[in-house]
Design a protein around this motif. Sequence first.
Motif, PDB file in Angstrom:
ATOM      1  N   GLU A 146      47.988  33.145 -84.388  1.00  0.00           N
ATOM      2  CA  GLU A 146      48.586  34.158 -83.517  1.00  0.00           C
ATOM      3  C   GLU A 146      48.412  35.578 -84.072  1.00  0.00           C
ATOM      4  O   GLU A 146      48.779  36.562 -83.408  1.00  0.00           O
ATOM      5  CB  GLU A 146      50.079  33.879 -83.321  1.00  0.00           C
ATOM      6  CG  GLU A 146      50.949  34.053 -84.549  1.00  0.00           C
ATOM      7  CD  GLU A 146      50.969  32.840 -85.464  1.00  0.00           C
ATOM      8  OE1 GLU A 146      51.825  32.788 -86.366  1.00  0.00           O
ATOM      9  OE2 GLU A 146      50.115  31.931 -85.267  1.00  0.00           O
ATOM     10  N   LEU A 147      47.847  35.705 -85.283  1.00  0.00           N
ATOM     11  CA  LEU A 147      47.621  37.015 -85.881  1.00  0.00           C
ATOM     12  C   LEU A 147      46.182  37.467 -85.669  1.00  0.00           C
ATOM     13  O   LEU A 147      45.265  36.642 -85.569  1.00  0.00           O
ATOM     14  CB  LEU A 147      47.916  36.983 -87.383  1.00  0.00           C
ATOM     15  CG  LEU A 147      49.353  36.715 -87.822  1.00  0.00           C
ATOM     16  CD1 LEU A 147      49.457  36.790 -89.343  1.00  0.00           C
ATOM     17  CD2 LEU A 147      50.321  37.690 -87.179  1.00  0.00           C
ATOM     18  N   ALA A 148      45.999  38.786 -85.623  1.00  0.00           N
ATOM     19  CA  ALA A 148      44.649  39.342 -85.641  1.00  0.00           C
ATOM     20  C   ALA A 148      44.083  39.208 -87.059  1.00  0.00           C
ATOM     21  O   ALA A 148      44.834  39.058 -88.043  1.00  0.00           O
ATOM     22  CB  ALA A 148      44.656  40.799 -85.209  1.00  0.00           C
ATOM     23  N   VAL A 149      42.761  39.275 -87.167  1.00  0.00           N
ATOM     24  CA  VAL A 149      42.109  39.087 -88.463  1.00  0.00           C
ATOM     25  C   VAL A 149      42.654  40.054 -89.508  1.00  0.00           C
ATOM     26  O   VAL A 149      43.034  39.659 -90.619  1.00  0.00           O
ATOM     27  CB  VAL A 149      40.581  39.243 -88.314  1.00  0.00           C
ATOM     28  CG1 VAL A 149      39.912  39.271 -89.692  1.00  0.00           C
ATOM     29  CG2 VAL A 149      40.001  38.103 -87.480  1.00  0.00           C
ATOM     30  N   SER A 179      42.190  48.701 -99.239  1.00  0.00           N
ATOM     31  CA  SER A 179      40.798  48.638 -99.696  1.00  0.00           C
ATOM     32  C   SER A 179      40.371  47.192 -99.926  1.00  0.00           C
ATOM     33  O   SER A 179      39.204  46.825 -99.682  1.00  0.00           O
ATOM     34  CB  SER A 179      40.614  49.458-100.975  1.00  0.00           C
ATOM     35  OG  SER A 179      41.440  48.965-102.011  1.00  0.00           O
ATOM     36  N   ALA A 180      41.311  46.325-100.387  1.00  0.00           N
ATOM     37  CA  ALA A 180      40.980  44.913-100.582  1.00  0.00           C
ATOM     38  C   ALA A 180      40.660  44.246 -99.245  1.00  0.00           C
ATOM     39  O   ALA A 180      39.703  43.456 -99.137  1.00  0.00           O
ATOM     40  CB  ALA A 180      42.133  44.191-101.272  1.00  0.00           C
ATOM     41  N   VAL A 181      41.446  44.572 -98.197  1.00  0.00           N
ATOM     42  CA  VAL A 181      41.204  44.014 -96.869  1.00  0.00           C
ATOM     43  C   VAL A 181      39.855  44.482 -96.336  1.00  0.00           C
ATOM     44  O   VAL A 181      39.068  43.682 -95.812  1.00  0.00           O
ATOM     45  CB  VAL A 181      42.339  44.408 -95.905  1.00  0.00           C
ATOM     46  CG1 VAL A 181      41.968  44.037 -94.467  1.00  0.00           C
ATOM     47  CG2 VAL A 181      43.641  43.719 -96.304  1.00  0.00           C
ATOM     48  N   VAL A 210      35.107  41.426 -85.470  1.00  0.00           N
ATOM     49  CA  VAL A 210      36.265  40.671 -84.980  1.00  0.00           C
ATOM     50  C   VAL A 210      37.556  41.112 -85.674  1.00  0.00           C
ATOM     51  O   VAL A 210      38.558  40.399 -85.627  1.00  0.00           O
ATOM     52  CB  VAL A 210      36.048  39.148 -85.164  1.00  0.00           C
ATOM     53  CG1 VAL A 210      34.857  38.665 -84.345  1.00  0.00           C
ATOM     54  CG2 VAL A 210      35.868  38.787 -86.635  1.00  0.00           C
ATOM     55  N   THR A 211      37.546  42.281 -86.279  1.00  0.00           N
ATOM     56  CA  THR A 211      38.684  42.740 -87.090  1.00  0.00           C
ATOM     57  C   THR A 211      40.010  42.676 -86.345  1.00  0.00           C
ATOM     58  O   THR A 211      41.038  42.287 -86.904  1.00  0.00           O
ATOM     59  CB  THR A 211      38.437  44.177 -87.581  1.00  0.00           C
ATOM     60  OG1 THR A 211      37.230  44.193 -88.362  1.00  0.00           O
ATOM     61  CG2 THR A 211      39.589  44.661 -88.454  1.00  0.00           C
ATOM     62  N   TYR A 212      39.994  43.049 -85.061  1.00  0.00           N
ATOM     63  CA  TYR A 212      41.248  43.164 -84.309  1.00  0.00           C
ATOM     64  C   TYR A 212      41.421  42.036 -83.288  1.00  0.00           C
ATOM     65  O   TYR A 212      42.304  42.116 -82.440  1.00  0.00           O
ATOM     66  CB  TYR A 212      41.311  44.531 -83.621  1.00  0.00           C
ATOM     67  CG  TYR A 212      41.283  45.672 -84.616  1.00  0.00           C
ATOM     68  CD1 TYR A 212      42.417  45.997 -85.351  1.00  0.00           C
ATOM     69  CD2 TYR A 212      40.118  46.390 -84.840  1.00  0.00           C
ATOM     70  CE1 TYR A 212      42.397  47.027 -86.280  1.00  0.00           C
ATOM     71  CE2 TYR A 212      40.087  47.417 -85.771  1.00  0.00           C
ATOM     72  CZ  TYR A 212      41.230  47.732 -86.494  1.00  0.00           C
ATOM     73  OH  TYR A 212      41.204  48.748 -87.411  1.00  0.00           O
ATOM     74  N   ARG A 213      40.604  40.994 -83.397  1.00  0.00           N
ATOM     75  CA  ARG A 213      40.754  39.865 -82.483  1.00  0.00           C
ATOM     76  C   ARG A 213      41.705  38.832 -83.068  1.00  0.00           C
ATOM     77  O   ARG A 213      41.829  38.674 -84.293  1.00  0.00           O
ATOM     78  CB  ARG A 213      39.396  39.220 -82.209  1.00  0.00           C
ATOM     79  CG  ARG A 213      38.483  40.089 -81.345  1.00  0.00           C
ATOM     80  CD  ARG A 213      37.156  39.414 -81.091  1.00  0.00           C
ATOM     81  NE  ARG A 213      37.326  38.105 -80.445  1.00  0.00           N
ATOM     82  CZ  ARG A 213      36.319  37.280 -80.179  1.00  0.00           C
ATOM     83  NH1 ARG A 213      35.070  37.633 -80.497  1.00  0.00           N
ATOM     84  NH2 ARG A 213      36.536  36.117 -79.604  1.00  0.00           N
TER      85      ARG A 213
END
Length: 315
Positions: free
Chosen positions: A93-96, A116-118, A130-133
């Motif tokens: 249910e979370l975005a990437v 920066s780690a993400v 797909v960062t925000y999917r």
Amino acid sequence: MNQDVLVRAEQLYRYYGEHCAVKDVSFDVRRGEVLGLLGPNGAGKSTTMQILTGNLAPSSGQVWINGIDLLDKPKQAKHGLGYLPEDPPLYRELAVKEYLSLCARLNRIPQNQQASAVEMVIERCGLKDVTYRLIGNLSKGYQQRVGIAQAIIHSPAVIILDEPTVGLDPIQIREIRDLIRQLAQEHSVILSTHILPEVQAICDRVQIINQGKLVLTDTIVGLSQRMQTTSILIKLDNPPTKEMLMSLKGIDSIDIERDGRIRLCYGPEQDPVDELVYRSVNEGWRLRELTPERHTLEEIFVAITQTQDSQEIVS
């Protein structure tokens, strides 16, 4: 302990009641190495992986991660581990980016370094598109990438991957394999799989586990030598007697196939091809076909596991 040895397992045993799932397993994994843990279903691969990651205590034995005893100092040792189980621990249910930000916090990355780690793992694992999917809407391949991203977000010395390409299509498999090879440049990787081509494609060394025991440890170069040609199939228009063929240097045995072709088996470094061609011409055998046969990794795997199975039955 040698600083290049990032994982050391010594005399691991794991019992479930009276059943011994892991029996006296010992091995090392060095820096920059991809170790393939190979075996049939139920062989003890996943149990071994769970012991190495601290998710399952061994009945006896010891594990060190980057020189730290996993049983004595589990939190400190696990900080040097990244783990992708066969079923990735994803929140669908979370975005990437949301999920990876959560993973950064769970791994206690300092707050001023979390962003920066993400971004680093999004870049390394090919997740920019797909960062925000939502993770639940991603393909299986992208979900595996997210699973690998959570395993490496804290830059662990050791990455443990359990069946990382299961259920993927051929293109996704190739992409994940490329990613694993890239990760191996900076980490040590332990890869559990029952997919034989995967071992040849990305591993430096392979260990075959069967019935809880390590039955083979070898480098990919060593496996390649085991797979060298040791027999040839030939077809002759005017075949000589078996005795004449056996007189060829190095021939150990001869088999006649149903289609009339002849299999010549010979010892290592005893290639009879030159003499065969020479005598075929000079003695009128009329050679029509000559096909070298190589052992496949599958044949080696089956031979080793079946031999051990039969020994267990006899004992």
